[in-house]
Each structure stands twice: as structure tokens, then as C-alpha cells.
Design an enzyme around this catalytic site. Structure first.
Site, PDB file in Angstrom:
ATOM      1  N   LYS A 175      41.662  44.374  36.326  1.00 54.24           N
ATOM      2  CA  LYS A 175      41.075  44.555  34.986  1.00 54.24           C
ATOM      3  C   LYS A 175      41.177  46.016  34.531  1.00 54.24           C
ATOM      4  O   LYS A 175      41.472  46.295  33.366  1.00 54.24           O
ATOM      5  CB  LYS A 175      39.616  44.096  35.010  1.00 54.24           C
ATOM      6  N   GLY A 187      30.593  29.509  40.292  1.00 52.76           N
ATOM      7  CA  GLY A 187      31.883  29.589  39.586  1.00 52.76           C
ATOM      8  C   GLY A 187      32.227  31.001  39.133  1.00 52.76           C
ATOM      9  O   GLY A 187      33.087  31.186  38.277  1.00 52.76           O
TER      10      GLY A 187
HETATM   11  N1  HSE Z   1      35.677  36.778  39.774  1.00 54.82           N
HETATM   12  C1  HSE Z   1      35.522  37.402  38.522  1.00 54.82           C
HETATM   13  C2  HSE Z   1      34.203  38.162  38.507  1.00 54.82           C
HETATM   14  C3  HSE Z   1      35.555  36.384  37.425  1.00 54.82           C
HETATM   15  O1  HSE Z   1      33.364  37.913  39.381  1.00 54.82           O
HETATM   16  O2  HSE Z   1      34.001  39.019  37.662  1.00 54.82           O
HETATM   17  C4  HSE Z   1      35.739  36.959  36.065  1.00 54.82           C
HETATM   18  O3  HSE Z   1      36.949  37.656  35.932  1.00 54.82           O
END
Ligand code: HSE
Length: 437
Positions: free
Chosen positions: A206, A188
Site C-alpha cells: 500500500k 475477514g
Molecule cells: N489485510 C488487510 C488489512 C486487508 O488488514 O488491512 C485490507 O487491505
């Protein structure tokens, strides 16, 4: 504690949505002590019936997100469906209806944040997005409030858990890239479209948000230089290690006199740095403030409960501020909206870093001289060189070099010249190197 519980509408009951329901249920009393009143999810939208280990019979569940954002009993909407649409339309509708919004949707904020925050300001509501960056780490709060006394000089972070998990497994266990990616999806961690993780797009979302909060600039996702980890080989990981470095996928943003650096790419960093030892799905962000110096934030960057921890923290903040004057709340992007400055974002060619270079050369006299001459002509000085022994029956040898800092434009020109030499086979691998000092 005499106030009635606040009713929440939840959009999405996937990994993070289910996590948020669990956090609010398991820690209900502690949350009520902190917020000053109860917080209950009264209405949720999900495409499929939720499979949760707790009783959800008190939650009205629908497939229609608009039923949630138009519900007059709901004061705060939590958006956890991800992606651009219908998330954008639902969030704008919730704002128009005078509801506060909490979201973990970094893609939405990075691409549409300017529009969303303008709408929120107009309607006197808050849009909180702590969970959008670095999962459970309260990095937005730290940058926006804890470091508010500083000029932020730069920030650099491991902000994609999936990518860090893959690079760590490749280095520690020599595992195959695609096999580790499948595991990250099962756990997940990965995005619905995992190319967002491995091609750097998730980290760019981000970093765009971090840069806006650090420097008080609008969100400019489209100008973020974005390079992923899919071309990193086990050989590069091993050569970097032999030279005392680790390869990490970093987001770097820095304020310079010419403009703002905004870039996401694999990076060699000295193995003695704390951040070089951030492994697995963990995230970490280094922030340099002019008064405080370097500060480091570390924690789980993905996963249901860590991300839900940030979502619920935002929710508590919003509930605490329900009765405050909208003009006296912490500004969305840390700076007052009329003080946001659109400083230029530098193109990657204008950025200066050191480099790791790897090339395959004919094992004949004079090759090293030709390569170093080309670098020297471009004003690039060499810090370290390794030339490997040729394997049996192979006429070519790998040469690995570390250079001093140079503008990317100059490095690109030098690489083009080296690649045109008849004694060099194929293309030159180049990975940027930062000492983070
Ligand atoms: N796909 C993202 C990661 C999830 O692996 O950091 C969290 O933003």
C-alpha cells in the site's frame, strides 16, 4: 438517464466480491443517480457458488475468469481475486480487450502496476485501484485530485487493519498476539496469507502505491524497507506508554533532497497525536502538503462493505468517464505518464529517525556510563532513560532509552558495539520513533 445500464464482469466472490454485489444491489438507485445510468453485474467468476443474502439469479456465474474478461457485453471488469496470478493475466487480457478495470489488489498494483498502467494507456482504458489502499478511505482520490496543487512532503499511515487490531488488543487488553490474529482472520480482515499482515508486506504494497501517487515516481515495491510487528512485546508496548508514546505499525514515505524514503515498520509516536489514537481495524493516513499543511484521513481499512464502498466508487468514476477522451482522464499515478520521474529510493541506512532502545544489563556500577559513551561516540544524544528495578533473584535490569534523530547507519554501529559488551545480555531491541511534525 436514458442510457442502457453498463454491464460489469466480476472476478472473485469472496469477502470483497460479495460486498461489492451487496453494495450495488442495496444502493442501486443512489448509484444510478450519481453515475447517470444503471450498473449491473452480468457475469461473475467464482471457484465456489456464492452464498449471498440477495438474489443473484440475473448474474451468469462461471468458474472461468477468462470467460468474463472475454465477454463482449462486459464493459468494466472488477478484479477481486487478489494475488499475482491469475489476476495479472486476467487484468492484462481485460485491458487488451478494451475493458476498464477496477481492482482492490494492492499486491498486483504494487508489483506489476508499471506494466499494467502502460498497457492501459496503450489501449485507452482506465485501471482504478482506490480499494487497494486503506479500504474504504478515499485516500487515492484525495492524494491524486484533492491535493493536486501541492508538493507532497511526506505521508505516514496506519495502513494495515489486522496489524493495528493486534497492537490495539495487546495494549488495551494484554491479549496474546496469536489469539488476536485468529480473530482478525475470522472477521475477514487478514490476508489469505496472514504473514503479509504481520510481517509488513501488505502495508509495503500500500505504501508503494501511495508514494508513487504522492511524488510521481514509478512503483518500486522491491525497494520498500519492510519490517512487521511480530517481534513487538507487551513490555515494549508498556514502556512506550510509560514514556508517553504508542507503538503503531506505520508506513512512512518522505521526499528529501537525497531521494525518497519508503519504509514500513513499528514506530513509537507521541500519544497526543490524533493518529496514535487510531485503534482496532481502523486505518488513518496523514499527508503533509506544502500549501495545505497536514491533512488526516481516517476510516475502516478492511472488511467487506467498507472495501466494496471504494470499489463501487471507482466503478462510478469509470462509468462517468466512459465517453471521455482517454487522454483527458485523471492519470493513473496522478502525474502525466511522461512526467513520472524515477527519483532514487533511499536505503534504510541513510534514513534519519529517533529511536527507542531496550536492553538487558548487568546490575553493576558503570554499565550506564559504558552504554552512553558508545552512543555518544556515534554522535547519538539521549532524550530519556528509564532503568527498571531488578526483579528478585535476577541479576539483570532492563534499560530503556529514547534518542534524538540519527542516521540508521550510525545507530546500527552503536548497537553492534553495545551488544558486544560483556555487561549487556542478548540483543538490543530498537524501534524507530517519529514525532510526525
Ligand atoms: N489485510 C488487510 C488489512 C486487508 O488488514 O488491512 C485490507 O487491505
Amino acid at each position: 438517464m436514458g442510457l442502457k445500464p453498463v454491464k460489469i464482469g466480476l472476478l472473485g466472490l469472496g469477502t470483497v466480491g460479495s460486498g461489492a454485489v451487496q453494495v450495488l444491489s442495496r444502493n442501486a438507485r443512489e448509484i444510478c443517480r450519481r453515475a447517470g445510468r444503471g450498473i449491473v453485474i452480468s457475469h461473475a467468476a467464482a471457484l465456489e457458488p456464492p452464498k449471498l443474502p440477495i438474489d443473484t439469479s440475473a448474474i451468469k456465474i462461471t468458474q472461468d475468469g477468462f470467460a468474463v474478461v472475454n465477454d463482449p457485453d462486459v464493459s468494466v471488469v472488477i478484479e477481486l481475486i487478489g494475488g499475482y496470478q491469475p489476476a495479472l493475466e486476467l487484468v492484462l487480457k481485460a485491458i487488451e480487450n478494451g475493458k476498464h478495470v477496477v481492482t482492490a489488489n494492492k499486491a498486483l498494483i504494487a508489483r506489476h502496476g508499471n506494466e499494467i498502467f502502460a498497457a492501459a494507456q496503450k489501449h485507452g482504458v482506465t485501471v482504478a485501484f482506490e480499494a487497494a489502499v486503506a479500504g474504504g478511505i478515499p485516500i487515492i482520490k484525495a492524494l491524486r485530485e484533492g491535493l493536486a496543487a501541492n508538493h507532497i512532503e511526506w505521508a505516514a499511515g496506519i495502513i494495515n487493519g489486522t496489524g493495528n487490531f493486534i497492537l490495539t488488543e495487546m495494549r488495551e487488553k494484554g491479549r496474546d498476539f496469536s489469539e488476536v490474529l485468529v480473530e482478525a482472520q475470522a472477521l475477514g480482515y487478514a490476508e489469505a496469507d496472514p504473514t503479509f499482515d504481520i510481517e509488513g508486506i501488505d502495508a509495503a504494497h500500500k505504501l508503494t502505491i501511495l508514494a508513487s501517487i504522492a511524488f510521481g515516481i514509478p512503483l518500486h515495491f522491491e525497494r520498500c524497507y519492510t519490517e512487521g510487528i511480530s517481534h513487538i512485546t507487551r513490555d515494549d508496548v508498556a514502556y512506550a506508554e510509560a514514556l508517553g508514546y504508542r507503538i503503531k505499525h506505520l508506513g512512512v514515505t518522505r521526499k528529501t533532497q537525497q531521494g525518497i524514503e519508503l519504509r514500513v515498520h513499528p514506530t513509537l509516536i507521541p500519544e497526543r497525536c490524533l493518529i496514535a489514537n487510531v485503534n482496532g481495524v481502523m486505518n488513518a493516513v496523514l499527508v503533509k502538503g506544502d500549501m495545505v499543511g497536514q491533512t488526516l484521513y481516517y476510516g475502516a481499512g478492511a472488511g467487506a462493505l467498507p472495501t466494496a464502498s471504494a470499489v463501487v466508487a471507482d466503478l462510478i468514476d469509470v462509468v462517468r468517464s466512459l465517453t471521455t477522451d482517454p487522454n483527458n482522464r485523471v492519470p493513473h499515478l496522478a502525474f502525466q505518464p511522461d512526467s513520472i520521474k524515477d527519483d532514487p529510493i533511499l536505503p534504510i541506512g541513510d534514513i534519519e529517525t529517533a529511536y527507542y532502545l531496550r536492553m538487558l544489563a548487568e546490575d553493576v556500577p558503570g554499565v550506564m556510563g559504558r552504554v552512553t559513551t558508545a552512543l555518544g561516540r556515534a554522535g547519538i544524544s539521549i532524550e530519556a532513560v528509564i532503568q527498571k528495578e531488578p526483579s528478585e533473584g535476577v541479576a539483570q535490569v532492563p534499560i530503556i532509552m529514547l534518542t534524538h534523530r540519527v542516521h540508521e547507519k550510525q545507530m546500527q554501529a552503536a548497537i553492534a558495539e553495545i551488544e558486544s559488551m560483556d555487561c549487556i545480555a542478548g540483543s538490543v531491541t530498537r524501534i524507530r520513533l517519529e514525532n510526525l511534525e
